[in-house]
Design an enzyme around this catalytic site. Structure first.
Site, mmCIF file in Angstrom:
data_model
loop_
_atom_site.group_PDB
_atom_site.id
_atom_site.type_symbol
_atom_site.label_atom_id
_atom_site.label_comp_id
_atom_site.label_asym_id
_atom_site.label_seq_id
_atom_site.Cartn_x
_atom_site.Cartn_y
_atom_site.Cartn_z
ATOM 1 N N LYS A 46 0.830 -1.197 0.000
ATOM 2 C CA LYS A 46 0.000 0.000 0.000
ATOM 3 C C LYS A 46 0.868 1.251 0.000
ATOM 4 O O LYS A 46 0.411 2.340 -0.291
ATOM 5 C CB LYS A 46 -0.875 0.032 1.274
ATOM 6 C CG LYS A 46 -1.789 -1.140 1.444
ATOM 7 C CD LYS A 46 -2.400 -1.073 2.868
ATOM 8 C CE LYS A 46 -3.091 -2.383 3.200
ATOM 9 N NZ LYS A 46 -3.459 -2.442 4.609
ATOM 10 N N GLY A 47 2.145 1.071 0.353
ATOM 11 C CA GLY A 47 3.029 2.212 0.609
ATOM 12 C C GLY A 47 3.178 3.184 -0.545
ATOM 13 O O GLY A 47 3.328 4.382 -0.341
ATOM 14 N N ASP A 105 14.965 -0.537 0.807
ATOM 15 C CA ASP A 105 15.948 -0.646 1.889
ATOM 16 C C ASP A 105 16.970 -1.712 1.474
ATOM 17 O O ASP A 105 17.933 -1.405 0.778
ATOM 18 C CB ASP A 105 15.192 -0.998 3.179
ATOM 19 C CG ASP A 105 16.101 -1.071 4.390
ATOM 20 O OD1 ASP A 105 17.279 -0.722 4.266
ATOM 21 O OD2 ASP A 105 15.630 -1.479 5.476
ATOM 22 N N PHE A 157 13.890 4.717 10.586
ATOM 23 C CA PHE A 157 12.539 4.305 10.236
ATOM 24 C C PHE A 157 11.684 5.533 9.962
ATOM 25 O O PHE A 157 11.471 6.367 10.823
ATOM 26 C CB PHE A 157 11.902 3.427 11.324
ATOM 27 C CG PHE A 157 10.736 2.673 10.770
ATOM 28 C CD1 PHE A 157 10.940 1.524 10.013
ATOM 29 C CD2 PHE A 157 9.435 3.140 10.935
ATOM 30 C CE1 PHE A 157 9.861 0.841 9.440
ATOM 31 C CE2 PHE A 157 8.362 2.466 10.381
ATOM 32 C CZ PHE A 157 8.575 1.314 9.629
ATOM 33 N N ASP A 164 4.125 3.602 6.281
ATOM 34 C CA ASP A 164 3.420 3.353 7.541
ATOM 35 C C ASP A 164 4.316 2.763 8.610
ATOM 36 O O ASP A 164 5.398 2.236 8.335
ATOM 37 C CB ASP A 164 2.281 2.358 7.314
ATOM 38 C CG ASP A 164 2.806 0.931 7.079
ATOM 39 O OD1 ASP A 164 3.681 0.757 6.209
ATOM 40 O OD2 ASP A 164 2.359 0.014 7.784
ATOM 41 N N ARG A 170 0.271 6.777 7.189
ATOM 42 C CA ARG A 170 0.328 6.883 5.715
ATOM 43 C C ARG A 170 -0.193 8.229 5.227
ATOM 44 O O ARG A 170 0.229 8.728 4.198
ATOM 45 C CB ARG A 170 -0.507 5.775 5.064
ATOM 46 C CG ARG A 170 0.021 4.365 5.288
ATOM 47 C CD ARG A 170 -0.684 3.407 4.333
ATOM 48 N NE ARG A 170 -0.559 2.015 4.733
ATOM 49 C CZ ARG A 170 0.476 1.220 4.455
ATOM 50 N NH1 ARG A 170 1.504 1.692 3.791
ATOM 51 N NH2 ARG A 170 0.493 -0.032 4.843
HETATM 52 P P1 IMP Z 1 13.335 -3.985 1.526
HETATM 53 O O1 IMP Z 1 12.792 -5.290 1.035
HETATM 54 O O2 IMP Z 1 14.315 -4.173 2.661
HETATM 55 O O3 IMP Z 1 13.923 -3.135 0.431
HETATM 56 O O4 IMP Z 1 12.124 -3.211 2.213
HETATM 57 C C1 IMP Z 1 11.193 -2.544 1.450
HETATM 58 C C2 IMP Z 1 9.824 -2.472 2.103
HETATM 59 O O5 IMP Z 1 9.906 -2.389 3.522
HETATM 60 C C3 IMP Z 1 9.122 -1.221 1.634
HETATM 61 O O6 IMP Z 1 8.227 -1.518 0.604
HETATM 62 C C4 IMP Z 1 8.412 -0.726 2.880
HETATM 63 O O7 IMP Z 1 7.082 -1.186 2.872
HETATM 64 C C5 IMP Z 1 9.130 -1.335 4.043
HETATM 65 N N1 IMP Z 1 10.035 -0.372 4.700
HETATM 66 C C6 IMP Z 1 11.387 -0.376 4.691
HETATM 67 N N2 IMP Z 1 11.878 0.653 5.383
HETATM 68 C C7 IMP Z 1 10.812 1.345 5.844
HETATM 69 C C8 IMP Z 1 10.673 2.546 6.650
HETATM 70 O O8 IMP Z 1 11.631 3.215 7.071
HETATM 71 N N3 IMP Z 1 9.399 2.962 6.895
HETATM 72 C C9 IMP Z 1 8.309 2.288 6.452
HETATM 73 N N4 IMP Z 1 8.391 1.171 5.701
HETATM 74 C C10 IMP Z 1 9.634 0.695 5.416
HETATM 75 MG MG MG Z 2 5.858 -1.412 1.222
#
Ligand code: IMP
Ligand code: MG
Length: 184
Positions: A46-47, A105, A157, A164, A170
């Protein structure tokens, strides 16, 4: 009226104005690159929902939108597991695909999604993320290439503008760092 979520935010990283200014630049870049291509712009729910609704209105090209949902995170740390929760309606074969994501991330979520979509033989596949988390430790190699992004943000974070913490924040119009006491 004062935003009732404001007290939970340690600091504002990107104001509404800063986000708006960046959307204009990013929209111009995407419009140049996707002119005449009728791209399929994919929202990772949803982000990315707020970001996609703004960025497509800054793209002066014909395009289509579709929505996908994957899950990988619970709370503030990765569970290491990525699942497709909602798949696409449109066909990907031969299309120019632009995946729109809120934040990258580790890149684990997107590398999985990119793998799945590559199997469906798109003409091209690129990622547009609102935020790219800055990695201080060079050994944590990101698992995907992010061609387009809004901001490189600190490794904290963050919430707001679609992002969220346990489904909250959000709808904050800006992006900020959540106070530690909100999740510890
Ligand atoms: P990754 O798989 O480690 O790249 O994480 C990506 C997903 O984790 C994103 O689509 C976000 O939904 C969530 N995410 C990672 N870091 C944050 C943050 O700082 N705030 C909120 N959601 C995060
Ligand atoms: Mg996400």
């Amino acid at each position: 009226m004062k935003n009732e979520m404001e007290n939970d935010i340690k600091k504002v990283l990107y104001s509404e104005e800063a986000i708006k200014a960046r959307l204009v630049e990013l929209g111009e870049e995407l419009s140049r690159d996707y002119a005449g291509k009728n791209p399929l712009v994919l929202c990772v729910l949803k982000g990315a929902s707020i970001f996609i609704s703004d960025i497509v209105r800054h793209m002066s090209v014909a395009l289509e939108m579709d929505f996908m949902a994957v899950s990988s995170y619970e709370g503030t740390s990765s569970t290491g597991e990525v699942k497709i929760v909602k798949d696409l309606g449109a066909s990907v074969e031969g299309r120019d695909i632009l995946i729109v994501e809120d934040i990258v991330d580790t890149g684990l979520t997107l590398s999985y999604l990119v793998g799945q979509l590559q199997n469906r033989k798109p003409a091209s596949l690129n990622i547009c993320a609102l935020l790219l988390k800055k990695k201080t430790d060079p050994s944590t190699q990101r698992k995907v290439d992010v061609k387009y992004y809004g901001f490189e943000c600190p490794d904290e974070f963050v919430v707001g503008y679609g992002l969220d913490f346990n489904e909250r924040y959000r709808n904050l119009p800006y992006i900020g760092v959540l106070k530690e006491e909100m999740y510890s």
